[in-house]
Write an enzyme that holds these catalytic residues in place. Sequence first.
Site, PDB file in Angstrom:
ATOM      1  N   LEU A  85      -3.684  -3.398   4.864  1.00  0.00           N
ATOM      2  CA  LEU A  85      -4.541  -3.832   3.311  1.00  0.00           C
ATOM      3  C   LEU A  85      -6.184  -3.164   3.440  1.00  0.00           C
ATOM      4  O   LEU A  85      -6.428  -2.510   4.394  1.00  0.00           O
ATOM      5  CB  LEU A  85      -5.028  -5.191   3.291  1.00  0.00           C
ATOM      6  CG  LEU A  85      -4.357  -5.750   2.840  1.00  0.00           C
ATOM      7  CD1 LEU A  85      -4.887  -7.677   4.035  1.00  0.00           C
ATOM      8  CD2 LEU A  85      -3.658  -6.228   2.013  1.00  0.00           C
ATOM      9  N   TYR A 103       0.436 -13.157   0.323  1.00  0.00           N
ATOM     10  CA  TYR A 103       0.187 -12.775   1.688  1.00  0.00           C
ATOM     11  C   TYR A 103       0.813 -13.856   2.279  1.00  0.00           C
ATOM     12  O   TYR A 103       1.825 -14.279   3.578  1.00  0.00           O
ATOM     13  CB  TYR A 103      -1.008 -12.374   2.085  1.00  0.00           C
ATOM     14  CG  TYR A 103      -1.252 -10.967   0.960  1.00  0.00           C
ATOM     15  CD1 TYR A 103      -0.217 -10.649   0.917  1.00  0.00           C
ATOM     16  CD2 TYR A 103      -2.732 -10.857   1.082  1.00  0.00           C
ATOM     17  CE1 TYR A 103      -1.023  -9.273   0.588  1.00  0.00           C
ATOM     18  CE2 TYR A 103      -2.768  -9.456   0.740  1.00  0.00           C
ATOM     19  CZ  TYR A 103      -1.563  -8.806  -0.016  1.00  0.00           C
ATOM     20  OH  TYR A 103      -2.298  -7.875  -0.124  1.00  0.00           O
ATOM     21  N   ASP A 138     -12.872   6.343   8.693  1.00  0.00           N
ATOM     22  CA  ASP A 138     -11.130   6.604   8.089  1.00  0.00           C
ATOM     23  C   ASP A 138     -10.919   7.350   8.731  1.00  0.00           C
ATOM     24  O   ASP A 138      -9.502   7.313   9.572  1.00  0.00           O
ATOM     25  CB  ASP A 138     -11.359   7.154   6.629  1.00  0.00           C
ATOM     26  CG  ASP A 138      -9.847   7.386   6.205  1.00  0.00           C
ATOM     27  OD1 ASP A 138      -8.941   6.694   6.938  1.00  0.00           O
ATOM     28  OD2 ASP A 138     -10.142   8.702   5.478  1.00  0.00           O
ATOM     29  N   HIS A 185      -9.804  -6.296   6.848  1.00  0.00           N
ATOM     30  CA  HIS A 185      -8.577  -6.023   8.194  1.00  0.00           C
ATOM     31  C   HIS A 185      -8.552  -7.119   9.060  1.00  0.00           C
ATOM     32  O   HIS A 185      -7.620  -8.249   9.881  1.00  0.00           O
ATOM     33  CB  HIS A 185      -8.926  -5.233   8.830  1.00  0.00           C
ATOM     34  CG  HIS A 185      -8.499  -3.673   7.981  1.00  0.00           C
ATOM     35  ND1 HIS A 185      -8.360  -2.908   8.713  1.00  0.00           N
ATOM     36  CD2 HIS A 185      -7.467  -3.639   6.518  1.00  0.00           C
ATOM     37  CE1 HIS A 185      -7.381  -1.370   8.013  1.00  0.00           C
ATOM     38  NE2 HIS A 185      -7.356  -2.357   6.652  1.00  0.00           N
ATOM     39  N   ALA A 241       0.818  -1.506  -0.421  1.00  0.00           N
ATOM     40  CA  ALA A 241      -0.259  -0.367  -0.042  1.00  0.00           C
ATOM     41  C   ALA A 241       0.696   0.783   0.206  1.00  0.00           C
ATOM     42  O   ALA A 241       2.054   1.292   1.079  1.00  0.00           O
ATOM     43  CB  ALA A 241      -1.008   0.500   1.187  1.00  0.00           C
ATOM     44  N   ALA A 252       1.722   2.297   3.728  1.00  0.00           N
ATOM     45  CA  ALA A 252       2.821   1.197   3.806  1.00  0.00           C
ATOM     46  C   ALA A 252       3.888   1.699   3.562  1.00  0.00           C
ATOM     47  O   ALA A 252       5.727   2.169   4.281  1.00  0.00           O
ATOM     48  CB  ALA A 252       2.563   0.540   3.540  1.00  0.00           C
ATOM     49  N   LYS A 296      -6.002   1.047  11.061  1.00  0.00           N
ATOM     50  CA  LYS A 296      -7.378   1.424  11.398  1.00  0.00           C
ATOM     51  C   LYS A 296      -8.534   1.703  10.530  1.00  0.00           C
ATOM     52  O   LYS A 296      -7.631   1.481   9.378  1.00  0.00           O
ATOM     53  CB  LYS A 296      -7.367   2.392  12.669  1.00  0.00           C
ATOM     54  CG  LYS A 296      -6.827   3.298  11.827  1.00  0.00           C
ATOM     55  CD  LYS A 296      -7.414   4.116  10.875  1.00  0.00           C
ATOM     56  CE  LYS A 296      -6.716   5.782   9.795  1.00  0.00           C
ATOM     57  NZ  LYS A 296      -7.497   6.018   8.505  1.00  0.00           N
ATOM     58  N   ARG A 320     -11.734   4.553   0.071  1.00  0.00           N
ATOM     59  CA  ARG A 320     -12.631   5.905   1.578  1.00  0.00           C
ATOM     60  C   ARG A 320     -13.845   5.577   0.531  1.00  0.00           C
ATOM     61  O   ARG A 320     -14.752   6.711   1.205  1.00  0.00           O
ATOM     62  CB  ARG A 320     -11.889   6.922   1.437  1.00  0.00           C
ATOM     63  CG  ARG A 320     -10.091   6.614   2.223  1.00  0.00           C
ATOM     64  CD  ARG A 320     -10.115   7.752   2.108  1.00  0.00           C
ATOM     65  NE  ARG A 320      -8.235   7.164   3.186  1.00  0.00           N
ATOM     66  CZ  ARG A 320      -7.404   6.717   2.588  1.00  0.00           C
ATOM     67  NH1 ARG A 320      -7.491   6.460   1.177  1.00  0.00           N
ATOM     68  NH2 ARG A 320      -6.195   6.835   2.848  1.00  0.00           N
TER      69      ARG A 320
END
Length: 329
Positions: free
Chosen positions: A74, A58, A177, A79, A12, A15, A97, A165
């Site tokens: 992710l 993964y 978010d 999650h 991501a 990340a 989160k 989002r």
Amino acid sequence: MKPVRWGILGAANFAKEQMAPAIHAAKGAELAALATSSPEKAAGFLAFCPGLKIHSTYEALLADPTIDAVYVPLPNHLHVEWTLKALTAGKHVLTEKPIALQASEIDQIIAARDASGLLAAEAYMIVHHPQWQLAKKWLEAGEIGTLRHVDAAFTYCLTDMENIRNRPEAGGGSLRDIGVYTFGSARFVTASEPVDIAARLILENGVDTFAQVSGIMDGPHGRFTYESITSMRLYNRQVVTFQGDKGMIRLDGGPFNANYNDIAEIELHQNGNKVITERFPTANHYVLQVEAFGRSVREGVAYPCPLEFIRGTQAMIDTVFKVGVEITL
């Protein structure tokens, strides 16, 4: 002490830009592996961590016996699944989160955490930053007298409709978010819980793009009123105030993205036009979060933000969705 060897599930952008560099920089941590099937995405991580091991799936990373902990960045709706898979694989896990989309889903993560003896946590980084710890200290010391009101705002303008989002199937929306910040920061500093909530929501294509929440919270500082605004369609704004009868604590300039928009800063306002300002130009809450996680894993130190706290914030979000009234402007 042996460093915690970290792997990341998925390449991501967040990340790459924030958490991977934080793991790489944190004391007691070693960024060791990344799971991605994209060589192009892996290149961005290899640029600052050339020794990084790349797994194509993964599952391969979770099966790697050299990895102690995994970070999960992710999409929201994945999650819970991958947090549980990481625990089953014997890995400590830090998940972005919201770690779940419903408070009840966190119960199964807590149960898996307890059964495994491993550490599972949500990447709620702000509680590790000294500005929020100072806000809590000032409040508990009575610097603003009796707490009467808390208000928080977190807004930004997202126009990319393909962004996750903006996608309901991916658990999008402003509350999931950024509501975790306006709600969670108030709960963290005051150690209080809501006893009454009302909300107005603007929905677009199945996600809340604006949420105005008001209510009453109760805790060790007594009862006080609370207000929150979150939006993905407004100009950038981040501010939180804690108002008492003798003073006010104010966090402005980007308290949820410390040192990104502006230098992290907290103000204590007291009678007689007295203002105390503390600035934190170098504190990186992502690095501090990784280091706190490592101390819990290696030294058994209690993690500062356990899943039980995270569940409380998610329960507050769940309530807002339940009682919220949809409005049109």
